[in-house]
Structure formats: C-alpha cells, structure tokens
Design an enzyme around this catalytic site. Structure first.
Site, PDB file in Angstrom:
ATOM      1  N   SER A 178      19.201   3.242  46.386  1.00 32.76           N
ATOM      2  CA  SER A 178      20.249   2.749  47.285  1.00 32.76           C
ATOM      3  C   SER A 178      19.945   3.034  48.757  1.00 32.76           C
ATOM      4  O   SER A 178      19.513   4.121  49.119  1.00 32.76           O
ATOM      5  CB  SER A 178      21.570   3.425  46.918  1.00 32.76           C
ATOM      6  N   THR A 197      12.449   6.114  50.044  1.00 32.25           N
ATOM      7  CA  THR A 197      11.690   6.201  51.290  1.00 32.25           C
ATOM      8  C   THR A 197      10.297   5.586  51.199  1.00 32.25           C
ATOM      9  O   THR A 197       9.788   5.041  52.183  1.00 32.25           O
ATOM     10  CB  THR A 197      11.589   7.689  51.699  1.00 32.25           C
ATOM     11  N   GLY A 231      13.637  11.142  44.322  1.00 30.34           N
ATOM     12  CA  GLY A 231      13.407  12.098  45.407  1.00 30.34           C
ATOM     13  C   GLY A 231      11.917  12.205  45.655  1.00 30.34           C
ATOM     14  O   GLY A 231      11.208  12.895  44.926  1.00 30.34           O
ATOM     15  N   GLY A 232      11.433  11.459  46.647  1.00 30.77           N
ATOM     16  CA  GLY A 232      10.033  11.599  47.066  1.00 30.77           C
ATOM     17  C   GLY A 232       8.998  10.922  46.204  1.00 30.77           C
ATOM     18  O   GLY A 232       7.809  11.238  46.295  1.00 30.77           O
ATOM     19  N   LYS A 244      25.986   9.703  40.866  1.00 33.67           N
ATOM     20  CA  LYS A 244      24.815  10.139  41.639  1.00 33.67           C
ATOM     21  C   LYS A 244      25.097  11.480  42.286  1.00 33.67           C
ATOM     22  O   LYS A 244      25.974  11.606  43.146  1.00 33.67           O
ATOM     23  CB  LYS A 244      24.466   9.102  42.700  1.00 33.67           C
ATOM     24  N   LYS A 284      22.738  -1.127  48.562  1.00 35.04           N
ATOM     25  CA  LYS A 284      23.260  -0.291  49.641  1.00 35.04           C
ATOM     26  C   LYS A 284      24.682   0.142  49.246  1.00 35.04           C
ATOM     27  O   LYS A 284      25.389  -0.624  48.576  1.00 35.04           O
ATOM     28  CB  LYS A 284      23.295  -1.100  50.946  1.00 35.04           C
ATOM     29  N   CYS A 308      29.884  11.547  49.747  1.00 41.86           N
ATOM     30  CA  CYS A 308      30.699  11.197  50.912  1.00 41.86           C
ATOM     31  C   CYS A 308      31.810  12.216  51.098  1.00 41.86           C
ATOM     32  O   CYS A 308      32.325  12.771  50.134  1.00 41.86           O
ATOM     33  CB  CYS A 308      31.352   9.839  50.710  1.00 41.86           C
ATOM     34  N   LEU A 339      26.643   4.550  55.693  1.00 38.88           N
ATOM     35  CA  LEU A 339      27.336   3.560  54.856  1.00 38.88           C
ATOM     36  C   LEU A 339      27.715   2.269  55.567  1.00 38.88           C
ATOM     37  O   LEU A 339      28.746   1.668  55.252  1.00 38.88           O
ATOM     38  CB  LEU A 339      28.584   4.183  54.212  1.00 38.88           C
ATOM     39  N   ASN A 392      25.922   0.525  44.029  1.00 35.08           N
ATOM     40  CA  ASN A 392      26.160   1.876  44.534  1.00 35.08           C
ATOM     41  C   ASN A 392      27.453   1.828  45.342  1.00 35.08           C
ATOM     42  O   ASN A 392      27.595   1.009  46.241  1.00 35.08           O
ATOM     43  CB  ASN A 392      24.969   2.295  45.405  1.00 35.08           C
TER      44      ASN A 392
HETATM   45  C1  LIG Z   1      17.921   4.939  54.967  1.00 35.08           C
HETATM   46  C2  LIG Z   1      18.521   5.489  53.710  1.00 35.08           C
HETATM   47  C3  LIG Z   1      19.800   5.060  53.320  1.00 35.08           C
HETATM   48  C4  LIG Z   1      20.386   5.549  52.157  1.00 35.08           C
HETATM   49  N1  LIG Z   1      21.617   5.096  51.788  1.00 35.08           N
HETATM   50  C5  LIG Z   1      22.169   5.528  50.618  1.00 35.08           C
HETATM   51  C6  LIG Z   1      23.429   4.999  50.147  1.00 35.08           C
HETATM   52  O1  LIG Z   1      24.028   4.119  50.783  1.00 35.08           O
HETATM   53  N2  LIG Z   1      23.945   5.490  48.982  1.00 35.08           N
HETATM   54  C7  LIG Z   1      23.279   6.442  48.248  1.00 35.08           C
HETATM   55  O2  LIG Z   1      23.766   6.825  47.194  1.00 35.08           O
HETATM   56  N3  LIG Z   1      22.084   6.928  48.649  1.00 35.08           N
HETATM   57  C8  LIG Z   1      21.516   6.500  49.810  1.00 35.08           C
HETATM   58  N4  LIG Z   1      20.285   7.003  50.198  1.00 35.08           N
HETATM   59  C9  LIG Z   1      19.600   8.014  49.369  1.00 35.08           C
HETATM   60  C10 LIG Z   1      18.542   7.385  48.474  1.00 35.08           C
HETATM   61  O3  LIG Z   1      19.094   6.422  47.613  1.00 35.08           O
HETATM   62  C11 LIG Z   1      17.798   8.473  47.658  1.00 35.08           C
HETATM   63  O4  LIG Z   1      18.740   9.171  46.863  1.00 35.08           O
HETATM   64  C12 LIG Z   1      17.069   9.484  48.530  1.00 35.08           C
HETATM   65  O5  LIG Z   1      16.523   8.856  49.660  1.00 35.08           O
HETATM   66  C13 LIG Z   1      15.957  10.236  47.785  1.00 35.08           C
HETATM   67  O6  LIG Z   1      14.939   9.384  47.334  1.00 35.08           O
HETATM   68  P1  LIG Z   1      13.573   9.078  48.145  1.00 35.08           P
HETATM   69  O7  LIG Z   1      12.982  10.394  48.529  1.00 35.08           O
HETATM   70  O8  LIG Z   1      12.733   8.255  47.234  1.00 35.08           O
HETATM   71  O9  LIG Z   1      13.991   8.311  49.365  1.00 35.08           O
HETATM   72  C14 LIG Z   1      19.681   6.515  51.373  1.00 35.08           C
HETATM   73  C15 LIG Z   1      18.404   6.930  51.763  1.00 35.08           C
HETATM   74  C16 LIG Z   1      17.820   6.436  52.907  1.00 35.08           C
HETATM   75  C17 LIG Z   1      16.452   6.898  53.294  1.00 35.08           C
END
Ligand SMILES: Cc1cc2nc3c(=O)[nH]c(=O)nc-3n(C[C@H](O)[C@H](O)[C@H](O)COP(=O)(O)O)c2cc1C
Ligand SMILES: Cc1cc2nc3c(=O)[nH]c(=O)nc-3n(C[C@H](O)[C@H](O)[C@H](O)COP(=O)(O)OP(=O)(O)OC[C@H]3O[C@@H](n4cnc5c(N)ncnc54)[C@H](O)[C@@H]3O)c2cc1C
Ligand code: FES
Lengths: 289, 304
Positions: free
Chosen positions: B21, B265, B242-243, B164, B45, B128, B73, B99
C-alpha cells in the site's frame, strides 16, 4: 516510459560543481522532449531513491543531462565513468511544448533551472522562433552553457547574484536584432567591459523584467528556485503582464511516475498536483508557489 | 516450473507477490511499465471515506538503506476509487486488497461496509491516530487492535479482513493475537517504523511532518523477526513485508512463515522489482527442486 540500463558515454565537469552526463540508450525510447526528466539510480544499494534530472539534450539513442553535485547521491553519480552502466527511468513528466503562435519566447532560468531552459533551445533549434534568454547563476564559477545560450538565443542576458560576471548579448543571426542604445541603457551596468557587456549583480527574473518591453514575449518559460518563481509570479501580476507563463517545479520524489503522491504541489484550486506526472511544468497561474 | 500459487483466506493468488500500500497507487502508472497482471495482487493506497489532501511537503527523505515517508493518507476517497480505479484493477485479474484507514472506529466500520463484496480483501491500516484517544494509533495497544478489528469485521459479510500491524508497539505477538481474537482472517506486517531525519544546516526535521515512516531494505531484519513472532502467535495466515528487494528477501519471510509478501519501497528503487521477484522465485525454486511454496513455508528451524 521505460526502465533501462544505459551506458555512460561521458560524465565531465562543465562548471564548478556541475557535471554533464551523456548516456547511450540500449533501445529506442518514445517521447523524449524538452522539460521532461529522467530518474537516475544512484546504484549503491544505500540510496534507495532515484534522482530526478531534467533532459538537457537528446538524440535518437543518447540523452544528456547536467546536474549539480549537491548531496550524497549526485556525488556518487559524479563517480560514474564512461563505460559504466546506469539504470534510468525515462522519459518522465509533461515537458515544455511551444504552440505555433508562440514565436517570441522568453526563457528565465536560475541555478540548475538553466538546464531545462537549455533543453528548450536545443529542442526548438531551427524552428525560426526568437528566444530571449535570461540566465542567472550564483557567481562566475557557476556559469555554464554560456556559449550554447548565446548561440541559440536571439538575445541573451547572463547575470550573477554577486555581480562577479554578467553578459548581455544580442545575436545578429536572429533577424538582425541588436541591443538598441535604449536597451543597453536600460541595463545599467555596475561595471562594463570593453565589449560593452553588462557586468552586474542581478537575478534572472530582474533581468527579464528590465527587458520585457523590448522582448515582448508571446510566452514565458521559467525554471529555478522557488523564491525566484515567486518573484516572477508576483512581478507578472504587479505589471499586469498577461503573457502565458509556464514554470517547471522541483519536489522530492518517491516513485517518479505518479503512483505514490509523494511529490505534490498545491494548486490554486485547493487541490494537489503531482510534480512528477501532472508536471513538472505547470501554468504559473495554476500552482501556489 | 514451480507452482507459485497461494490461497489467502479463500482468495487464490497466482503468486505470493503483492504490491504494498502507498507505493503503487492504484496500479495504472506501473502498468505503463509492465503488465501488472503478472503480480499476485495489489494493496491500494490507504482509502478513507472522504478525500484527503495529506501532509505538506517535503514528504520523503532518505536514510542509509532506508527511506522515510510522511504522505499522510492523501487519497481521492473510497467513492472515487470504486468509480475510477476499481474497474481497471478488475480487468487485471489480480487479487485486490483495499487498504483502508479512519479517524474513528465508526470510520473503519463504515468504509469496510462500503467495500464489502467490492474487492477481494480488505486490509485495515491501524497505524493511524485515533482522534478519540488523544491521537494514539489504533494499532498500539492490543485492546484497541481487538476493538477496531471487531468493529471492522462486524461490518463485513463477504470480504475477508486483513489487519495490518504497526511495528511501533510493545509486543507484535500480543497485537497479532489481539487481531485474531477480534476476528481478523489474516494479518499483514510490518507497516513503517517511526523515524526522523534532521537537516543540520536548518536545524529542523527534514520532513514537513517532522517524523515519518521508515521503510526499505534496511528494515528487513526487524521485519523478518516480527513476522516470525507473529506467525508463532496466530493460526491465521500472515503476509510479510518490510525491505523486500529480491526473491531471496521474499523467501526469508516465507521460510519464517509468511503465506505471501508485499513489496513497497523497492518499487521506487527499481520500477521492475516485483516482476523480477516473481521470476526470481521461479528460478530459485527450480534450482532447489522445490515444487510449491507450501514445501518451504514456515520451515525455519531455530538454532540450539
Ligand atoms: C510512500 C509510502 C506510502 C505508504 N502508504 C501506506 C498506506 O497508505 N497505508 C499503509 O497501510 N501502508 C503504507 N505504507 C507502508 C507500506 O505499505 C509498507 O508497509 C512499508 O513501506 C514496508 O515495506 P517496504 O519496506 O517494502 O516499503 C507506505 C509506504 C511508503 C513508502
Ligand atoms: C523534475 C526535476 C528536474 C530536475 N532537474 C535537475 C537538473 O537538470 N539539474 C540538477 O542539477 N538538478 C535537477 N533537479 C534537482 C535534483 O533532483 C536534486 O539536486 C538531486 O536530486 C539532489 O540529490 P543529491 O543526492 O545530491 O542530494 P541529497 O540531499 O542527498 O538528496 C536526498 C533526497 O532528496 C532529493 N532531493 C534533494 N534536493 C532535491 C531537489 N531540489 N529536487 C528534488 N529532489 C531533491 C533527492 O532526489 C533524494 O531523494 C531536478 C529536480 C526535479 C524534481
Ligand atoms: S513521486 Fe510518486 S507520485 Fe510523484
């Protein structure tokens, strides 16, 4: 739009702290255009965000960008040598488009914002348009691409914030336009060299406003730091100049393609626009600066 | 070729790779780079009942091997999603995870009710702030995790519920268990860790929001540990994230017990990261003679 691995052909300094990087595209890419940008991977595994850099010049299979070495990412980019591979996503954003009726074009560029302006000159070379370029740098050491601006503009003012360099040049090749005695007086120089060039403390927007009546642009394109664009917007309103004006904005980016909503700017309508996808070029009246 | 199919709460995915998301919008932009139909799913998103503008900029910063975001958000609201974005995603034949977020328990229940039956899965973002509880996030204390989960579950008849989990908590195991007790059909984790980057010249936080959520390669060991702990605390499926940057990273989570993974990411660093992960999973499994994911899922053996 594609993600490609491109081969670095050249990565060399062109002014203090500014490099020009040219890379070879492994396949054809549609939609290369002035004012659009590329998102370059730093490629070391520690810097996860790509760096957005404006397309400065392009051919069928090469792209050239000019970038200021600013922080960790651009420092690493500067270490790339000819032959190295570079991951890039391109072309991104909307870019500059000139309409048929826009024949007299004012270009206002400050700092690294001069490169998108240069891209317009390259892209519309030979289109018969008259370009009036107002190009500002911090100081003499930062001045770059002067020759290209002079060669491709009907008229070109190079100014510096600290007055360490300045030049006001009108080229005869563009319809025999000259700096009239009046125009020269209207650019009073702090100092003048023998060739009559004005050397003065000034920024690009001030240079434009001093020359606006003579240049009479059909359209204004601008790129530079936010304070510069603010002064431009306020100046246009104050003077009641109703010339269409487009500015290219910078914002920190995540995805670079419009998906993450990281790079937004405020619109006058009270909404958000994505700099990477809806921009980076916006009509100056459309965005809050 | 190995069988990458997984089933999540009765929803079948062609592979376990789901866009996380907030990093992938509603899929259209990435679909211009590759056919997103190759993915297992997409988590949208974060959606709210009403449109939201989000935080001021800058919304993103970089750390070593990580990024921080504070988008806050921004989204067009659930109605616009249903009208403009869902039809496109439906055509892609991938699992659609909506989400969702809210300011109050009632917000969560209302948005779940609106999306019930419209999407394949609902993913409750409980990181949130709860406006009725002094702004402490819903996802911090196990009691409130259970309460918001229960309210969301009660609003749903047809669509399974994923909760989540936030990593900014005392015990991820306790919160995972609380989600299951509240009626969650699945948990996903981790959301971002809270962090800060300082601009030393201005002596101010670099992000306009002061703090932001840390994500990206550097958080992976923390995420793997938390996913492992959550897997041991619940009997419902767990989605790990996560990563994750490559197939090998995804396999760490699957071996630790995750039924599927999300990638966030890495989409920024490498726009083709997810299709590469799907391919990488195929080739790793073929090389290791693993025929399907069930063979390796949760096979982690602890030392000593
Ligand atoms: C720019 C950005 C926006 C995000 N927006 C949301 C969101 O709207 N809702 C949510 O549950 N997580 C959101 N996340 C968290 C990601 O979904 C994910 O849980 C987190 O980035 C860890 O994974 P990653 O290391 O692969 O990025 C966001 C992350 C990033 C980087
Ligand atoms: C559309 C667009 C076109 C650009 N064109 C040019 C150009 O032609 N030449 C040039 O020199 N610079 C240009 N920039 C600015 C350039 O992107 C930044 O100077 C560069 O990203 C700084 O990276 P760094 O690693 O040196 O700095 P760091 O401070 O290490 O960067 C950290 C993070 O902040 C981001 N960032 C920092 N400054 C900026 C900025 N001003 N704008 C956007 N992101 C920033 C970086 O991309 C990175 O994600 C452009 C920016 C945009 C948005
Ligand atoms: S950087 Fe992701 S929307 Fe612009």
């Amino acid at each position: 739009m594609k993600e490609l691995r491109a081969k670095v052909l050249e990565n060399v300094p062109v002014a203090a702290g500014v490099n020009r990087l040219t890379f070879l595209l492994p396949e054809a890419v549609e939609g290369l255009r002035c004012g659009r940008f590329v998102n370059l991977s730093v490629g070391d595994g520690a810097h996860l965000l790509r760096r957005p850099i404006a397309i400065c010049e392009y051919s069928e299979n090469t792209v050239t960008v000019c970038y200021q070495i600013k922080g960790a990412g651009t420092r690493l980019l500067a270490q790339r040598r000819a032959g190295d591979m570079l991951s890039c996503v391109l072309p991104l954003g909307n870019g500059f488009v000139l309409r048929e009726n826009e024949q007299r074009v004012a270009l206002i560029g400050g700092g690294v914002g001069v490169f998108p302006m240069l891209s317009v000159l390259h892209a519309y070379k030979g289109s018969g348009r008259q370009f009036y370029s107002y190009i500002g740098f911090r100081n003499k050491a930062a001045v770059c691409a002067e020759e290209a601006f002079k060669a491709l503009s009907a008229c070109c003012a190079i100014v510096t914030d600290d007055g360490s360099y300045g030049a006001f040049i009108a080229s005869e090749r563009f319809g025999g336009l000259r700096v009239s005695a009046d125009a020269e007086r209207s650019l009073p120089a702090d100092r003048k060299d023998e060739g009559g060039q004005a050397f003065r403390r000034m920024n690009a927007v001030a240079a434009f406003f001093e020359d606006a009546e003579r240049a009479k642009p059909d359209v204004i394109l601008a790129c530079g730091p936010l304070p510069m664009l603010r002064v431009l917007k306020a100046g246009l309103a104050e003077r009641g100049l109703r010339v269409p004006c487009y500015v290219s904005l910078e914002e920190r980016m995540g995805c670079g393609i419009g998906a993450c909503l990281v790079c937004v700017c405020d619109t006058e309508g009270g909404e958000h626009a994505r700099v990477c996808k809806d921009g980076p070029v916006f009509s100056i009246g459309e965005v809050k600066l | 070729m190995a069988d990458l199919r997984v089933s999540l709460c009765g929803v079948s995915l062609k592979n376990p790779v789901i866009a996380a998301s907030g990093t992938f919008g509603f899929g259209q932009e990435f679909d211009a780079l590759y056919d997103i139909g190759v993915l297992g799913g997409i988590s949208t998103k974060g959606l709210t009942l009403e449109p939201r503008l989000g935080n001021p900029t800058p919304r993103i910063a970089e750390g070593y091997g990580v990024i921080l975001n504070a988008v806050g958000l921004q989204n067009p609201g659930v109605e616009v999603f249903l009208r403009d974005d869902l039809p496109f995603l439906r055509k892609k034949n991938i699992a659609i995870l909506a989400n969702v977020a809210g300011r109050t328990i009632d917000d969560y229940a209302a948005i779940c009710a609106r999306l019930d039956g419209e999407v394949d899965l609902i993913e409750l973002n409980i990181s949130c702030p709860n406006v009725k509880c002094g702004g402490m996030a819903f996802g911090v204390r196990p009691e409130s995790v259970k309460e918001v989960t229960r309210a969301a579950k009660a609003a749903l008849c047809r669509t399974p519920l994923i909760v989540k989990l936030s990593p900014n908590v005392e015990s991820i195991a306790a919160n995972a268990a609380a989600a299951q007790e509240g009626g969650a059909d699945c948990v996903s984790l981790i959301n971002t860790l809270t962090g800060m980057v300082v601009d030393i010249e201005r002596r101010r936080p670099l992000l306009a929001n002061n703090t932001g959520g840390v994500s990206g390669a550097g958080i992976r060991p923390i995420a793997v540990r938390m996913v492992f702990e959550a897997c041991n605390a619940v009997t419902i499926p767990v989605i790990g994230m996560g990563g994750i940057t490559c197939a090998e990273d995804a396999l760490e989570f699957i071996i630790a017990g995750a039924a599927a993974v999300q990638v966030g990411t890495a989409n920024f660093t490498d726009t083709l990261a997810m299709p590469r992960i799907v391919e990488g999973l195929h080739s790793w499994m073929d090389r290791h003679g693993v025929k399907n994911l069930q063979e390796i899922r949760g096979t982690l053996r602890l030392n000593g």
